[in-house]
Structure formats: C-alpha cells, structure tokens
Design a protein around this motif. Structure first.
Motif, short mmCIF file in Angstrom:
data_model
loop_
_atom_site.label_atom_id
_atom_site.label_comp_id
_atom_site.label_asym_id
_atom_site.label_seq_id
_atom_site.Cartn_x
_atom_site.Cartn_y
_atom_site.Cartn_z
N VAL A 80 0.84 -1.20 0.00
CA VAL A 80 0.00 0.00 0.00
C VAL A 80 0.87 1.25 0.00
O VAL A 80 1.82 1.36 0.78
CB VAL A 80 -0.92 0.03 1.24
CG1 VAL A 80 -1.74 1.32 1.27
CG2 VAL A 80 -1.85 -1.19 1.25
N LEU A 81 0.53 2.20 -0.87
CA LEU A 81 1.14 3.52 -0.87
C LEU A 81 0.08 4.52 -0.42
O LEU A 81 -0.94 4.69 -1.09
CB LEU A 81 1.66 3.89 -2.26
CG LEU A 81 2.23 5.32 -2.41
CD1 LEU A 81 3.41 5.55 -1.48
CD2 LEU A 81 2.61 5.59 -3.87
N HIS A 82 0.32 5.17 0.71
CA HIS A 82 -0.62 6.15 1.27
C HIS A 82 -0.08 7.55 0.95
O HIS A 82 0.92 7.98 1.52
CB HIS A 82 -0.73 5.94 2.79
CG HIS A 82 -1.73 6.82 3.45
ND1 HIS A 82 -1.99 6.78 4.81
CD2 HIS A 82 -2.57 7.77 2.96
CE1 HIS A 82 -2.91 7.66 5.12
NE2 HIS A 82 -3.27 8.28 4.01
N LEU A 83 -0.75 8.24 0.02
CA LEU A 83 -0.34 9.57 -0.40
C LEU A 83 -1.03 10.65 0.43
O LEU A 83 -2.16 10.47 0.89
CB LEU A 83 -0.67 9.77 -1.88
CG LEU A 83 0.06 8.87 -2.87
CD1 LEU A 83 -0.42 9.15 -4.29
CD2 LEU A 83 1.57 9.03 -2.77
N ALA A 84 -0.33 11.79 0.59
CA ALA A 84 -0.83 12.88 1.43
C ALA A 84 -1.26 12.30 2.77
O ALA A 84 -2.34 12.58 3.27
CB ALA A 84 -1.98 13.61 0.75
#
Length: 240
Positions: free
Chosen positions: A36-40
C-alpha cells in the motif's frame, strides 16, 4: 500558520478504534500482504491501521512535522511503516510497485494537475492494482454554513470565476503550512467529481465504486439538515 494535525491518539489505536471509514473498510476488504502507498498521509493514521491489519505500507507527505509524528506513533504501536517526506506530484524512483494507492481526505485538493498526478500513480501500481480516493466532497469545498438550514456559496464549483471572499474557519488548510513561511503560500484546488472521473477514465482506470457520504460534523451550525448534504466521497478504481 495552519493548525497542526496530530490525528488519532495512540491510545485509541490500541483500543481498536479504526481511523478508516466503515465504507473504506468494506471497499478495501482483507489487506493482509497488500503493498500500500498512502499519499498525502499526514500522520498516516489510516496507513498505520492498514499495517496493523497486515499490509506493507509506505506513506508520503509534504510536511516533515507530520511524518515525524507518524513515525513516533508507528513506533509506539510496534508497527513497521515506511514514512517519507516527499511530493506526491514527483514520486521517488525507489518506491517500488503497489497493489493499492490510497489518498486520504484532504489530499486530492493539493493536486494541481490531475493528469500529471494520475500518470505518477499509474507508474507505481501493479497490473490490476487499485486506487482509492477519499476526499472532501467538492460541494463542501464550495459551500459554507451561514445559519440553521442556510448555506452560502464560498467558491465557484466550476472554477470559472472569483467570488468575493467569504471566510469559513472550518475549511482552514491543515498541514502543508508546516513547511511554508506563511499560509499565504498555500493553494488548494477544488476538483469536481466529474473532472476526477473523466481523468481516471482518460488514464485507463475502471471505476468500480463511487459513494457520496454525509458528515454532520463538517456542517456545524446547519441544524437538523447537517446530514442532508454530501460532505465526503469515496471513489475506487482499478487499473486493468
């Protein structure tokens, strides 16, 4: 300077509280083993919750103060989350590939160009990967509370013209001001749902869910109609 976001207390995480909306949990399903890439990500509460559920999480945010708080929070919870200071419009080359890119509420409004942003997202998504956008509803961004059952137009939803400024303290920017000399340097964008959907389709995404949700706390002072207007939307898209 904008107020500093600390997010969910560590004690609440330990007690089993989930910073993800129930609707997000349903859309995500089982996250065990998911990259998972969690942006902002701000302090990455949602990402930490996914990591506690078995996901391998990387979080990215422009505010060093938030990343530091997130690292402290993850360490206190014994969770391994890779938190980085960075620009989601210029993703680092060493990020790798992800099953899910997630951008939490109050994140998409900092994207100046949807096409540039989605090109970067596509480059880090595995084939069949998913993008989950949770964001303030653009109507909430455009409307303010002027009294019980009374709303006032703050901004042009379509971005075609400037209106006389009407302040609404509940919509003050949070977070990025920690990296700027003054709040005047901040500039957010109101993206209509039609613009977001069209951009996703243009970049080859298949939209599988779109939900509009109320949140009475985001319309304080509106009275008994506070849950009758949309406050948040969730959009889930797959990259085939």
């Amino acid at each position: 300077m904008a107020s500093y976001r600390r997010g969910m207390p560590v004690e609440d995480h330990r007690a089993g509280a989930n910073p993800l909306l129930p609707e997000e949990v349903m859309l995500l399903g089982d996250v065990r083993g998911m990259m998972v890439l969690h942006l902002a990500c701000a302090v990455c509460d949602e990402g930490i919750a996914m990591a506690r559920g078995g996901a391998v999480v990387t979080g990215l945010d422009a505010a060093p103060t938030h990343i530091q708080t997130g690292r402290e929070k993850a360490a206190a919870l014994g969770v391994d989350v890779d938190l980085r200071v960075g620009n989601m419009m210029a993703l680092p080359d060493d990020l790798g590939m992800f099953d899910l890119v997630y951008i939490s509420s109050g994140g998409l409004c900092w994207v100046p160009d949807l096409d540039d942003w989605l090109e970067g997202v596509r480059n880090v998504l595995k084939p069949g990967g998913r993008l989950l956008i949770t964001e303030h509803h653009p109507l909430w961004e455009s409307l303010g509370v002027a009294g019980e059952r009374t709303l006032v137009v703050l901004n042009d939803y379509f971005g075609q013209r400037d209106l006389p400024i009407v302040r609404d303290a509940t919509k003050a920017a949070i977070g990025v001001a920690q990296t700027e000399e003054s709040e005047d340097a901040l500039h957010s964008f109101v993206w209509g749902i039609g613009a977001v959907v069209t951009a996703l389709l243009r970049h080859g995404f298949r939209i599988t869910a779109l939900q509009e949700l109320p949140d009475p706390t985001m319309y304080r002072g509106l009275g008994d109609a506070a849950d009758c207007v949309p406050a948040v939307y969730l959009l889930l898209a797959h990259m085939d």
